[in-house]
Design an enzyme around this catalytic site. Structure first.
Site, short mmCIF file in Angstrom:
data_model
loop_
_atom_site.label_atom_id
_atom_site.label_comp_id
_atom_site.label_asym_id
_atom_site.label_seq_id
_atom_site.Cartn_x
_atom_site.Cartn_y
_atom_site.Cartn_z
N ARG A 157 -21.85 30.18 -34.72
CA ARG A 157 -21.29 29.31 -33.85
C ARG A 157 -21.43 30.17 -32.31
O ARG A 157 -21.21 31.28 -32.51
CB ARG A 157 -19.95 28.75 -33.82
N ASN A 196 -23.93 20.13 -40.05
CA ASN A 196 -23.94 19.58 -38.57
C ASN A 196 -23.62 18.27 -38.26
O ASN A 196 -22.77 18.03 -37.62
CB ASN A 196 -25.00 20.17 -37.83
N CYS A 199 -27.50 22.53 -31.17
CA CYS A 199 -27.48 22.11 -32.64
C CYS A 199 -27.02 20.59 -32.73
O CYS A 199 -27.87 19.74 -33.51
CB CYS A 199 -26.65 22.99 -33.40
#
Ligand code: UDX
Length: 435
Positions: free
Chosen positions: A154, A211, A263
């Protein structure tokens, strides 16, 4: 171990530096010569807490170096990470040309066995194609293994995530590759973190699916926040109550201005595109994306309940990055808000600890978008303050002072930083999300 990392972007730089810090000798390669020259001088293309110091230390101690010589990059190491970009195409599918041109480069200069580790986020079955490309381009025929080792870093806590991951996922189809990967990740395994070996296809899918699941949680909470507002519930309490269920867990349940970054939006679309290729229309992924887009746009509607006519009004924005501790503005909800405000003729004064320059160039130095050096300076004479990123430094500011500096005591807290009852008791017109 000797390692080459192709791509000195976000992931590549963190991976190079962290593997060097674990005692490996790492060579970082990038096609961008200027970036490499800067890195050699310790100048980083991105902001990530702690990274600059770590890069400098590992350069100084001769474990980390950079090159733009592709031949050297391939020949120097038997272990090669792929960390090149896979940006979205217009139809949402991932652009793989950088991955495949790197595979060709590796093939061209191969001088012995290579273990090629794909860290770039790619659609399922890309590793197989990478291997084909390398083999097709080999001048000297040698063995190659390609493994999938997705990254879950992250931004803002990338070093911590690397050194202390929830898990390491490795998709392999050869025993030799498995043994090398085990050796490479032994320092991480020693900390007790699980290393999960899977098929290559499963590893590729785990990244996209993880994700997409996290984004789904966020969109679900954002949608629920609208109901909370209608029925008098508080989304923060709802999230807390849900999160105490071990099956759900507390993280990634925060309603807010919508998710952004490099992302979630991209991976969701890429997974949906892969599904489509295989004849599956994902109703869930489409809805998650749609809810997120409308959440970003809903901020302006909410602001209008505080300041109905935005023309010539001064609006302060705190936080421009897509999340705290990064200067990354890709897909940031602040961009949608700023575009709306400029269209409606508002004047903006913004503050962000690190992302202002990026927003400034994104909006081509627009004259109605100004930047200030402190949160207090940004709100001077403004008709409303909108908080778009939950930087810690916004949490404990002097609210009395804020009230006197603002022209009108309007706060739209799109990240639910403050307690509505406390802030309203001070005389603010306060709107949060789902509260
Ligand atoms: C994400 C993944 O977490 C990481 O594993 C992957 O490798 C890359 O993508 P990142 O994009 O850096 O990481 O940010 P993350 O912390 O996951 O947040 C993504 C977005 O979701 C941000 O815009 C954030 O504000 C938003 N978010 C996050 C919420 O709106 N609510 C939450 O509860 C959590």
């Amino acid at each position: 171990m000797k390692i080459t990392v192709f791509g000195a972007g976000y992931v590549g730089l963190v991976i190079s530096t962290c593997f060097a810090d674990l005692g490996n000798t790492v060579l970082g390669y990038d096609i961008d010569k200027e970036k490499i020259e800067n890195l050699q001088k310790g100048i980083l293309p991105i902001y990530e807490p702690g990274l600059k110091e770590l890069v400098e230390r590992n350069i100084r101690e001769n474990r980390l170096s950079f090159t733009s010589d592709e031949k050297k990059a391939v020949r120097d190491s038997d272990i090669i990470f792929l960390c090149v970009g896979t940006p979205p195409r217009a139809d949402g599918s991932a652009e793989l040309k950088y991955i495949f041109s790197t595979a060709e480069t590796i093939g061209k200069h191969t001088n012995g066995y290579k273990l090629v580790i794909d860290k770039s986020t790619v659609p399922v079955n890309t590793a197989r194609q990478i291997k084909e490309k390398i083999l097709q381009n080999q001048a000297q025929k040698t063995d190659v293994d390609v493994v999938s080792n997705p990254e879950f870093l992250r931004e803002g806590q990338a070093i911590r995530d690397f050194m202390n991951p929830d898990r390491v996922i490795i998709g392999v189809d050869s025993e030799k590759a498995k043994q090398l990967m085990m050796q490479l990740y032994r320092p991480i395994e020693r900390t007790g973190k699980p290393i999960l070996f899977t098929t290559i296809q499963s590893a590729e899918l785990i990244k996209h699916a993880s994700n997409a699941m996290l984004a789904t949680r966020i969109s679900f909470m954002n949608e629920l926040s609208h109901l909370c507002e209608k029925v008098g519930a508080d989304i923060k309490e709802v999230a807390k109550g849900m999160g105490l269920d071990n099956r759900i867990g507390p993280r990634f349940l925060q309603a807010g201005a919508g998710y952004g970054g490099s992302c979630f939006p991209k991976d969701l679309q890429s997974l949906a595109a892969t599904m489509k290729e295989h004849g599956i229309q994902s109703k869930i992924l489409d809805a998650v994306h749609e809810v997120n887009e409308s959440q970003k746009h809903s901020i302006i509607q909410k602001l209008k309940t505080l300041v109905p006519d935005l023309k010539d009004k001064k609006i302060a924005i705190w936080g421009l990055a897509f999340k705290p501790k990064t200067d990354d503005i890709r897909e940031a909800p602040s961009i949608v808000l700023i575009s709306h405000l400029l269209n409606e003729g508002a004047k903006i004064t913004a503050f962000d600890p690190v992302a202002s320059e990026n927003i400034k160039s994104h909006f081509n130095n627009h004259t109605s978008l100004e930047f200030r050096n402190t949160p207090y300076e940004a709100i001077k004479d403004c008709h409303a303050l909108v908080i778009m990123t939950e930087w810690d430094e916004f949490r404990a500011l002097d609210l009395q002072a804020i009230k006197t500096i603002l022209a009108e005591p309007n706060i739209l807290d799109a990240r639910n930083l403050y307690e509505p009852s406390e802030i309203r008791a001070l005389g603010f017109n306060y709107k949060g999300i789902g509260r």
